[in-house]
Design a protein around this motif. Structure first.
Motif, short mmCIF file in Angstrom:
data_model
loop_
_atom_site.label_atom_id
_atom_site.label_comp_id
_atom_site.label_asym_id
_atom_site.label_seq_id
_atom_site.Cartn_x
_atom_site.Cartn_y
_atom_site.Cartn_z
N ASN A 291 0.83 -1.21 0.00
CA ASN A 291 0.00 0.00 0.00
C ASN A 291 0.87 1.27 0.00
O ASN A 291 0.58 2.23 0.70
CB ASN A 291 -0.95 0.01 1.20
N LEU B 281 -4.53 -3.35 1.17
CA LEU B 281 -3.64 -3.29 0.03
C LEU B 281 -4.39 -2.59 -1.10
O LEU B 281 -5.61 -2.42 -1.03
CB LEU B 281 -3.18 -4.69 -0.38
N ARG B 282 -3.67 -2.19 -2.13
CA ARG B 282 -4.31 -1.55 -3.29
C ARG B 282 -4.29 -2.51 -4.48
O ARG B 282 -3.33 -3.25 -4.67
CB ARG B 282 -3.60 -0.26 -3.69
N SER C 178 -8.97 -0.07 -2.56
CA SER C 178 -8.44 -0.68 -1.35
C SER C 178 -9.17 -1.97 -1.04
O SER C 178 -10.41 -2.02 -1.09
CB SER C 178 -8.57 0.28 -0.16
#
Length: 625
Positions: A371, A483-484, A513
């Motif tokens: 991220n 996390l992305r 996200s």
């Protein structure tokens, strides 16, 4: 003097026996841990569950939906499969709303449709259902901060044709953890709106659909999951409402360990006829095993996961690409119990086989695992049209050929089986390096809908496709929470040009996200174990809303009320219903006025209470009487 001979008793038992206090028999031997599957309920504005919950004897919408999973839990899932269904609400810190979402009717343009109706997504058009499902998932994610847990269950007024007439009771999607249900006000025994000849007292329809939608292993059906229809009239997976006793109440809510289920309807395209292809399955074992692969499944009464399954999903705008083959509906990440991670591109429609081989169909995912857009690489360096930054992992699945011949569409038609090739890149030493790992797998997984028609028959249809890539979690590496992720689907004709669809189609392409985490539900436990019909029991609970009223429900019956303390915990006693039958029962402890609940299991024993008394024994000489 010889020592007295006696059987050892723990001190507490000796003290109680000396006082002449009756004690319950020894505790029952340990049994399998009951597994608890969360349900994400959504109710369409206009359904009786929203506008008239009193029709089914409930005070509010939350209770209507909660009872719809309590009934099949008590009648079928707990006693026969050691599985229970529960509310998905768990996040009492990040959200102030603790009720099941009531979502707007997504299409009010048809004058023949009443508020809360959904146009049948298989017989007519899936557009309204697609928007409805998306609205439900988004409501849980955006308003309640709840991730991709359990089964999505949407209650509509009716599922109808283009003239507003009912078509089916429900649609479920094999292995996809989603179902569309008509309101049970029309079918529940005792409902003031009941309009059927055979009523449903156990919400068998919902139990039936859950059986379809669980990711059940152990069948031989190509590329699909979930229990199939059975033809025995007493079985939960039998279509329709089967009354075998003549009392106008359905009786088909049982499951068994040697059920014959239909895998293909045969040449007549009709199930439960002589030309069916069938297989034998242990339904309770399949349901119990499937529960471990449902994200958010916990051992009942605890926050101990059934497996290691975690998941999250982001939806994408519908019909924003010209081709259904690349029109992205959602992008999902699932951490599987077997130590792998699955990335799923779900489409809004099917892949048209005619696109191949003249077009290249590719499905990419970019993962920023820490991220941090300042670390990792740019997938544009791989020749991709994207501004996404910070990817530590890039995956690609390319759909190639059709491995089996096409068949005409129909209730028993096998969907096209596509071939795939995949590539995974990790960002290492300031560049993307292709991963060489033979355990990486990919496939096109058809989304198969199965419906219970109003006349008691069924329909199966291939409604959309999912492109999946599965990689060892060790190859993926550790992830931040959140996390992305960014998704990119594209179709490239041989002559150049083509179409593209992205999860985040803004100029910056920051992605979405996703949170891979385990929920933390309110929990409870019942003491003693076992308990006895007509006796007293105590339930301890934690995780409710602090200093708010709470209620305790034994199966369907409220047995006591109380108030949680400043930490959200409580300990309350209740009288066990005198008519409680032996076996496991659902205990639900909820904060009043919400759908936030703790769920645990109480074991009712059929053993009679045994009284024990200690004799007074005197050793040695006694000089006088």
């Amino acid at each position: 003097m010889p020592k007295p001979c006696h059987r050892f008793k723990p001190p507490a038992l000796i003290a109680a026996a000396l006082l002449g206090i009756g004690l319950a028999a020894e505790m029952a031997p340990a049994e399998a841990q009951t597994r608890s599957i969360p349900i994400r309920w959504c109710i369409l504005d206009g359904a009786p569950a929203d506008t008239n919950p009193g029709a089914v004897g409930e005070p509010d919408t939350d209770n209507v939906a909660w009872r719809r999973h309590e009934r099949p839990s008590e009648s079928t899932y707990i006693p026969q499969a050691d599985v229970t269904l529960r509310s998905s609400l768990w996040n009492i810190v990040e959200s102030s709303e603790l009720n099941f979402p009531i979502i707007p009717d997504q299409d009010t343009s048809d004058p023949d449709h009443q508020p809360g109706d959904v146009l049948d997504p298989v017989f007519f058009s899936s557009a309204e259902w697609d928007l409805t499902y998306q609205a439900c998932v988004d409501a849980w994610e955006d308003d309640l901060e709840v991730d991709d847990l359990g089964v999505v269950a949407v209650i509509a007024r009716r599922i109808v044709d283009d003239e507003g007439d009912q078509t089916v009771f429900a649609w479920g999607w094999f292995g996809a953890r989603r179902t569309l249900l008509e309101d049970n006000a029309w079918s529940l025994c005792g409902s003031t709106l009941n309009d059927v000849a055979v009523c449903d007292g156990v919400d068998k329809t919902f139990g039936h659909e859950v059986g379809h939608t669980l990711p059940t292993a152990g069948t031989d059906v190509t590329n699909t999951e979930g229990l199939r229809h059975a033809c025995v009239n007493s079985n939960m997976m039998r279509t329709g409402r089967r009354d075998t006793t003549g009392d106008n109440v359905l009786d088909n809510f049982n499951i068994n360990n040697a059920a014959t289920q239909v895998t293909d309807g045969g040449a007549d395209d009709t199930q439960c006829t002589a030309d069916d292809t069938t297989e034998v399955i242990d339904q309770p074992a399949a349901i119990y095993a499937a529960a471990a692969d449902v994200p958010g499944c916990m051992n009942a009464g605890t926050n101990t996961p059934c497996g290691t399954q975690r998941a999250d999903v982001q939806t994408d705008a519908r019909a924003d690409a010209d081709l259904s083959a690349i029109d992205l509906a959602s992008l999902r990440i699932v951490d599987n119990s077997d130590g792998t991670t699955r990335i799923v591109h779900e489409l809004y429609g099917r892949i048209d086989p005619k696109l191949l081989p003249d077009n290249t169909l590719e499905y990419f995912a970019f993962l920023d695992l820490d991220n941090n857009p300042a670390t990792g690489g740019s997938p544009a360096d791989l020749g991709l049209d994207t501004n996404f930054q910070g990817a530590e992992l890039v995956t690609r699945v390319r759909v190639t050929t059709i491995a089996i011949p096409l068949q005409p569409e129909g209730a028993g038609a096998v969907p096209p089986l596509f071939g795939t090739v995949h590539t995974v890149w990790r960002f290492e030493d300031n560049q993307f390096i292709e991963v060489d790992n033979q355990e990486i797998r990919s496939r096109v997984n058809p989304l198969i809908a199965v419906g219970e028609l109003a006349n008691g028959s069924s329909r199966i249809a291939h409604t959309a496709d999912r492109i999946e890539i599965t990689i060892p979690t060790g190859v993926r590496g550790p992830v931040a929470v959140p996390l992305r992720i960014q998704g990119l689907n594209r179709a490239t004709p041989q002559g150049g040009g083509g179409a593209i669809d992205k999860l985040d189609d803004t100029a910056a392409e920051n992605g979405a996200s996703l949170r891979l985490r385990f929920p933390k539900f309110p929990v409870c436990r019942v003491m003693p174990s076992p308990i006895f019909a007509g006796g007293l029991a105590t339930v301890e609970v934690s995780g409710l809303i602090p200093e708010k009223g709470m209620h305790v429900v034994f199966g369907p019956t409220i047995v006591t009320n109380g108030t949680a303390d400043a930490s959200g915990a409580a300990s309350v006693s209740f009288a066990v219903p005198a008519d409680a039958v032996a076996g496991k029962h659902l205990i639900t402890v909820g904060t009043d006025g919400t759908a936030l609940t703790a769920d645990c299991i109480a074991e009712v024993s059929e053993r009679k209470i045994r009284y024990e008394y200690a004799a007074k024994m005197i050793y040695g000489a006694q000089p006088s009487t």
